[in-house]
Design an enzyme around this catalytic site. Sequence first.
Site, PDB file in Angstrom:
ATOM      1  N   LYS A   1      24.119  -3.660  54.288  1.00  0.00           N
ATOM      2  CA  LYS A   1      23.571  -2.876  55.321  1.00  0.00           C
ATOM      3  C   LYS A   1      22.065  -2.531  55.144  1.00  0.00           C
ATOM      4  CE  LYS A   1      25.893   1.007  55.398  1.00  0.00           C
ATOM      5  NZ  LYS A   1      26.602   1.256  54.297  1.00  0.00           N
TER       6      LYS A   1
ATOM      7  N   ARG B   1      29.391   9.452  57.539  1.00  0.00           N
ATOM      8  CA  ARG B   1      30.512   8.787  56.620  1.00  0.00           C
ATOM      9  C   ARG B   1      31.824   9.476  56.643  1.00  0.00           C
ATOM     10  NH1 ARG B   1      26.245   6.631  53.111  1.00  0.00           N
ATOM     11  NH2 ARG B   1      27.354   5.650  51.366  1.00  0.00           N
TER      12      ARG B   1
ATOM     13  N   ARG C   1      24.702  -6.516  41.172  1.00  0.00           N
ATOM     14  CA  ARG C   1      23.722  -5.220  41.619  1.00  0.00           C
ATOM     15  C   ARG C   1      23.686  -4.324  40.333  1.00  0.00           C
ATOM     16  NH1 ARG C   1      23.489  -2.771  47.201  1.00  0.00           N
ATOM     17  NH2 ARG C   1      24.498  -0.802  46.518  1.00  0.00           N
TER      18      ARG C   1
ATOM     19  N   ARG D   1      20.098   0.628  40.749  1.00  0.00           N
ATOM     20  CA  ARG D   1      20.378   2.164  41.047  1.00  0.00           C
ATOM     21  C   ARG D   1      21.029   2.836  39.975  1.00  0.00           C
ATOM     22  NH1 ARG D   1      21.998   1.828  47.260  1.00  0.00           N
ATOM     23  NH2 ARG D   1      23.736   2.956  46.037  1.00  0.00           N
TER      24      ARG D   1
ATOM     25  N   ARG E   1      32.787   4.589  44.678  1.00  0.00           N
ATOM     26  CA  ARG E   1      31.952   4.613  46.183  1.00  0.00           C
ATOM     27  C   ARG E   1      32.959   3.899  46.854  1.00  0.00           C
ATOM     28  NH1 ARG E   1      27.157   2.322  43.918  1.00  0.00           N
ATOM     29  NH2 ARG E   1      26.583   1.559  45.775  1.00  0.00           N
TER      30      ARG E   1
HETATM   31  P1  ADP Z   1      25.978   2.832  49.255  1.00  0.00           P
HETATM   32  O1  ADP Z   1      24.862   1.573  49.109  1.00  0.00           O
HETATM   33  O2  ADP Z   1      27.183   2.870  48.213  1.00  0.00           O
HETATM   34  O3  ADP Z   1      26.425   2.422  50.689  1.00  0.00           O
HETATM   35  P2  ADP Z   1      24.201   4.764  50.141  1.00  0.00           P
HETATM   36  O4  ADP Z   1      22.581   4.314  49.356  1.00  0.00           O
HETATM   37  O5  ADP Z   1      24.050   4.826  51.497  1.00  0.00           O
HETATM   38  O6  ADP Z   1      25.091   3.933  49.265  1.00  0.00           O
HETATM   39  O7  ADP Z   1      24.209   6.076  49.461  1.00  0.00           O
HETATM   40  C1  ADP Z   1      24.281   6.679  48.133  1.00  0.00           C
HETATM   41  C2  ADP Z   1      24.746   7.846  47.794  1.00  0.00           C
HETATM   42  O8  ADP Z   1      24.148   9.018  48.711  1.00  0.00           O
HETATM   43  C3  ADP Z   1      26.364   8.027  48.224  1.00  0.00           C
HETATM   44  O9  ADP Z   1      27.290   7.604  47.298  1.00  0.00           O
HETATM   45  C4  ADP Z   1      26.548   9.642  48.407  1.00  0.00           C
HETATM   46  O10 ADP Z   1      26.399  10.257  47.089  1.00  0.00           O
HETATM   47  C5  ADP Z   1      25.253   9.915  49.147  1.00  0.00           C
HETATM   48  N1  ADP Z   1      25.252   9.973  50.379  1.00  0.00           N
HETATM   49  C6  ADP Z   1      24.735   8.997  51.376  1.00  0.00           C
HETATM   50  N2  ADP Z   1      24.953   9.364  52.792  1.00  0.00           N
HETATM   51  C7  ADP Z   1      25.695  10.415  52.781  1.00  0.00           C
HETATM   52  C8  ADP Z   1      26.363  10.986  53.729  1.00  0.00           C
HETATM   53  N3  ADP Z   1      26.248  10.524  54.942  1.00  0.00           N
HETATM   54  N4  ADP Z   1      27.342  11.937  53.342  1.00  0.00           N
HETATM   55  C9  ADP Z   1      27.375  12.228  52.102  1.00  0.00           C
HETATM   56  N5  ADP Z   1      26.875  11.619  51.044  1.00  0.00           N
HETATM   57  C10 ADP Z   1      26.170  10.635  51.435  1.00  0.00           C
END
Ligand code: ADP
Length: 197
Positions: A13, A88, A127, A133, A144
Amino acid sequence: MLIVFLGPPGVGKGTQGSRIATHLKAAHISTGDMLRQQVEDGSEIGKKVSSILEAGKLVSDDLIVELVESRLSQEDAKERFLLDGFPRTIFQAEALDSFLAKRNQEVTVAMLLVADKEEILRRLMARAKAEGRADDTPETVAQRLDVYHNQTKPLVGYYEQLGKLQRVDGVGTIGEVFDRLLKVLDESTSASESTSS
Ligand code: ADP
């Protein structure tokens, strides 16, 4: 063109979202990036969320909704945005809808990028090994994915019911997936134009 970009962690994404947003001259709003920035800046919000991020859990709906609403209120996000990582939860999706309704807007399309479980795990573990990260360790990856299945997947049904869901195959080269996404977006834009006129 107001796009919601959905999909499990590791599906690509982030990569595709920023390309699509650049292509459409839309604001690319990644809540993961926004939160990581807060942590890096050492802000009050950053301090509050860093351990949650590292654990692979979701930060509170109230906090993220407030952050997103203030970002969406900026000039560059009034007509065109791509939301990546938000909503989310169903709560967040409903909050977004009512926020947009106040501006007489609605989500144009929710694109769901899909890949099979094995492919996702393979990518996430690669990754994690590359130590990208802080939340990319094998333990948080599993967490996750769990969170995605329990809390975010219901959004698929939510947008399906609204007739806004489009599934796109996320397996292939970056260019191939990008072309698929653009094709779906093209179709959705012409569909929404013909219903609104
Ligand atoms: P991923 O690559 O796992 O999809 P993101 O980079 O989108 O992760 O988000 C990293 C972290 O930030 C999530 O694991 C969560 O802790 C937090 N986070 C991001 N967006 C949201 C959201 N809309 N609601 C709650 N927590 C969020």
